[in-house]
Scaffold this motif. Structure first.
Motif, PDB file in Angstrom:
ATOM      1  N   SER A   1       5.500   5.657  12.143  1.00 24.05           N
ATOM      2  CA  SER A   1       6.073   4.572  11.245  1.00 24.05           C
ATOM      3  C   SER A   1       5.544   4.810  10.058  1.00 24.05           C
ATOM      4  O   SER A   1       5.501   3.698   9.080  1.00 24.05           O
ATOM      5  CB  SER A   1       6.188   3.705  11.890  1.00 24.05           C
ATOM      6  OG  SER A   1       4.758   3.181  12.626  1.00 24.05           O
ATOM      7  N   CYS A   2       4.852   5.995   9.510  1.00 26.08           N
ATOM      8  CA  CYS A   2       4.083   5.796   8.250  1.00 26.08           C
ATOM      9  C   CYS A   2       5.286   5.638   6.999  1.00 26.08           C
ATOM     10  O   CYS A   2       6.129   6.839   7.152  1.00 26.08           O
ATOM     11  CB  CYS A   2       3.019   6.895   7.804  1.00 26.08           C
ATOM     12  SG  CYS A   2       2.410   6.913   6.417  1.00 26.08           S
TER      13      CYS A   2
ATOM     14  N   ASN B   1       4.793   5.793   3.688  1.00 21.91           N
ATOM     15  CA  ASN B   1       4.048   6.433   2.411  1.00 21.91           C
ATOM     16  C   ASN B   1       3.838   7.946   2.291  1.00 21.91           C
ATOM     17  O   ASN B   1       3.419   8.319   1.195  1.00 21.91           O
ATOM     18  CB  ASN B   1       2.798   5.603   2.253  1.00 21.91           C
ATOM     19  CG  ASN B   1       3.233   4.090   2.322  1.00 21.91           C
ATOM     20  OD1 ASN B   1       4.329   3.499   1.628  1.00 21.91           O
ATOM     21  ND2 ASN B   1       2.128   3.242   2.738  1.00 21.91           N
TER      22      ASN B   1
ATOM     23  N   PRO C   1      -4.296   9.369   3.733  1.00 22.00           N
ATOM     24  CA  PRO C   1      -5.512   9.977   3.746  1.00 22.00           C
ATOM     25  C   PRO C   1      -6.244   9.875   4.888  1.00 22.00           C
ATOM     26  O   PRO C   1      -6.598   8.825   5.731  1.00 22.00           O
ATOM     27  CB  PRO C   1      -6.326   9.159   2.615  1.00 22.00           C
ATOM     28  CG  PRO C   1      -5.741   7.824   2.746  1.00 22.00           C
ATOM     29  CD  PRO C   1      -4.203   7.879   3.277  1.00 22.00           C
TER      30      PRO C   1
ATOM     31  N   ASN D   1       0.759  -1.434  -0.088  1.00 20.61           N
ATOM     32  CA  ASN D   1       0.061  -0.062   0.006  1.00 20.61           C
ATOM     33  C   ASN D   1       0.902   1.298  -0.060  1.00 20.61           C
ATOM     34  O   ASN D   1       1.907   1.168   0.552  1.00 20.61           O
ATOM     35  CB  ASN D   1      -0.909   0.178   1.261  1.00 20.61           C
ATOM     36  CG  ASN D   1      -0.182   0.654   2.516  1.00 20.61           C
ATOM     37  OD1 ASN D   1      -0.371   1.945   2.525  1.00 20.61           O
ATOM     38  ND2 ASN D   1       0.406   0.072   3.355  1.00 20.61           N
ATOM     39  N   SER D   2       0.151   2.205  -0.793  1.00 21.30           N
ATOM     40  CA  SER D   2       1.079   3.612  -0.711  1.00 21.30           C
ATOM     41  C   SER D   2      -0.097   4.613  -0.587  1.00 21.30           C
ATOM     42  O   SER D   2      -0.285   5.653  -1.451  1.00 21.30           O
ATOM     43  CB  SER D   2       1.733   3.587  -1.993  1.00 21.30           C
ATOM     44  OG  SER D   2       2.392   4.957  -1.965  1.00 21.30           O
ATOM     45  N   MET D   3      -0.984   4.452   0.499  1.00 22.07           N
ATOM     46  CA  MET D   3      -2.139   5.382   0.577  1.00 22.07           C
ATOM     47  C   MET D   3      -1.921   6.646   0.776  1.00 22.07           C
ATOM     48  O   MET D   3      -2.534   7.772   0.385  1.00 22.07           O
ATOM     49  CB  MET D   3      -2.929   4.996   1.855  1.00 22.07           C
ATOM     50  CG  MET D   3      -3.511   3.392   1.891  1.00 22.07           C
ATOM     51  SD  MET D   3      -4.124   2.882   0.355  1.00 22.07           S
ATOM     52  CE  MET D   3      -5.796   3.684   0.718  1.00 22.07           C
ATOM     53  N   GLY D   4      -0.688   7.140   1.537  1.00 23.16           N
ATOM     54  CA  GLY D   4      -0.151   8.650   1.802  1.00 23.16           C
ATOM     55  C   GLY D   4      -1.077   9.204   2.756  1.00 23.16           C
ATOM     56  O   GLY D   4      -1.190  10.472   2.736  1.00 23.16           O
TER      57      GLY D   4
ATOM     58  N   SER E   1       3.504  -1.586   8.481  1.00 17.95           N
ATOM     59  CA  SER E   1       4.136  -2.451   7.221  1.00 17.95           C
ATOM     60  C   SER E   1       5.537  -2.372   7.120  1.00 17.95           C
ATOM     61  O   SER E   1       6.214  -1.378   7.632  1.00 17.95           O
ATOM     62  CB  SER E   1       3.270  -1.854   6.176  1.00 17.95           C
ATOM     63  OG  SER E   1       3.700  -0.245   5.867  1.00 17.95           O
TER      64      SER E   1
HETATM   65  O1  LIG Z   1      -0.055   5.059   3.438  1.00 15.24           O
HETATM   66  C1  LIG Z   1      -0.741   5.025   4.805  1.00 15.24           C
HETATM   67  O2  LIG Z   1      -1.553   5.951   4.874  1.00 15.24           O
HETATM   68  C2  LIG Z   1       0.172   4.375   5.786  1.00 15.24           C
HETATM   69  N1  LIG Z   1       0.262   3.015   5.146  1.00 15.24           N
HETATM   70  C3  LIG Z   1       1.004   2.031   5.941  1.00 15.24           C
HETATM   71  O3  LIG Z   1       1.191   0.967   5.651  1.00 15.24           O
HETATM   72  N2  LIG Z   1       1.207   2.397   7.368  1.00 15.24           N
HETATM   73  C4  LIG Z   1       0.788   3.576   7.878  1.00 15.24           C
HETATM   74  O4  LIG Z   1       1.255   4.187   9.050  1.00 15.24           O
HETATM   75  C5  LIG Z   1       0.199   4.790   7.030  1.00 15.24           C
HETATM   76  I1  LIG Z   1      -0.145   6.571   7.617  1.00 15.24           I
END
Ligand SMILES: O=C(O)c1[nH]c(=O)[nH]c(=O)c1I
Length: 308
Positions: free
Chosen positions: A126-127, A129, A74, A69-72, A191
């Motif tokens: 620890s994010c 992305n 949100p 995942n690369s949500m960023g 992750s």
């Molecule tokens: O990309 C994300 O939002 C995200 N994705 C992750 O795998 N861990 C996180 O702490 C976060 I903040």
């Protein structure tokens, strides 16, 4: 069967949580969690000072052996989640907080401190992305500094979400920092940051942001998650509880996390693959294992992994 567990002053009916970020960003998703059987508590999406759209799609990709995942980051902004956790009655909640800077984190936590919220808070260090931002907890000096600033004013229960570490010296170093602070818990692991999945048909990456680099979750990270739970349990003060996160797809994995020392266990990728019914299955499988072994409570086997 007694699956009850305690985190600071908060009692949970069962050990299972949603991993922050999974089905916990909107009011509808949070309402689904509040109605989910065998989910002991709710963890919100990490909340920032201002609302965020996050990274461009595609930003999540499912794999046979896990996810990337690369949500960023949100999210609807911390006021929404701070309001939600004060109203949530069905299950205990953990308010997850993140920041693009230490100053942002301090500003959010000041409001949490001044609010009527009496539940648990978790600082996400620890994010992996947010474009251009590091995973704070890989910087031991920065981690100590932000915790020093927080505990100058924050008196409510708070824990931290950690990235996975891969070096025993790093376990020593992060534990030496965390043991200096009155944390209620550590949530390990986030992750596995900056993995890369390649589609050889299209000869392409599978997520858009950061050239396809993203956080890995699911079955493939279970050994890393168990190692981090075990290593931190061996090093952290007894009064710092551990939420084990990462790689859970079966009741046996839940059992393994607890055997390594976890007080509670989060489930992420598998919720996306299987739906919220996964919590019924994991609970049944855990109880079956406990029956086979003659255990009647989680304390009977928690942290009792044997070496050879
Ligand atoms: O990309 C994300 O939002 C995200 N994705 C992750 O795998 N861990 C996180 O702490 C976060 I903040």
């Amino acid at each position: 069967k007694n699956l009850k567990t305690q985190l600071a002053h908060v009692a949970f009916d069962g050990p299972l949580l949603n991993a922050s970020g999974i089905h916990c960003q909107t009011a509808d998703e949070l309402a689904d969690l509040a109605a989910t059987a065998n989910l002991g508590g709710i963890v919100t999406k990490s909340a920032t000072l201002l609302p965020r759209q996050g990274n461009e799609n595609p930003r999540y990709y499912d794999l046979a052996y896990g996810s990337i995942n690369s949500m960023g980051l949100p999210n609807l902004g911390y006021p929404f989640y701070l309001d939600y956790v004060q109203k949530e009655e069905a299950k205990p909640t953990i308010l997850s907080v993140a920041g693009l800077s230490a100053d942002d984190v301090i500003e959010v936590l000041r409001d949490v401190q001044n609010s009527d919220y009496q539940g648990l808070t978790e600082l996400n260090l620890s994010c992996p992305n947010v474009i251009g931002k590091p995973q704070t907890a890989y910087d031991f000096v920065a981690t100590r500094k932000v915790l020093e600033r927080i505990f100058e004013f924050f008196t409510k229960p708070i824990g931290v979400k950690l990235p996975p570490y891969f070096d025993l010296v790093h376990f020593d170093q992060i534990a030496a920092v965390l043991n200096d602070f009155p944390l209620t818990h550590v949530n390990t692991v986030n992750s596995v940051g900056n993995g890369l999945v390649v589609d050889i048909e299209k000869e392409q990456v599978v997520t858009k942001a950061k050239g396809g680099f993203g956080g890995l979750g699911g079955a493939m990270i279970l050994p890393t998650a168990l190692a981090n739970v075990r290593a931190l349990r061996q090093r952290l003060n007894d009064n710092i509880a551990i939420i084990g996160t990462g790689g859970v797809t079966t009741g046996a994995d839940v059992f393994a996390h607890i055997l390594c020392g976890a007080d509670m266990v989060s489930v992420g990728t598998q919720v996306i693959k299987e739906g919220l019914g996964v919590y019924d299955r994991l609970t049944q499988e855990l109880q079956d294992i406990m029956d086979e072994k003659g255990y009647t409570s989680l304390a009977d086997f928690r942290g009792k992994l044997q070496e050879l």
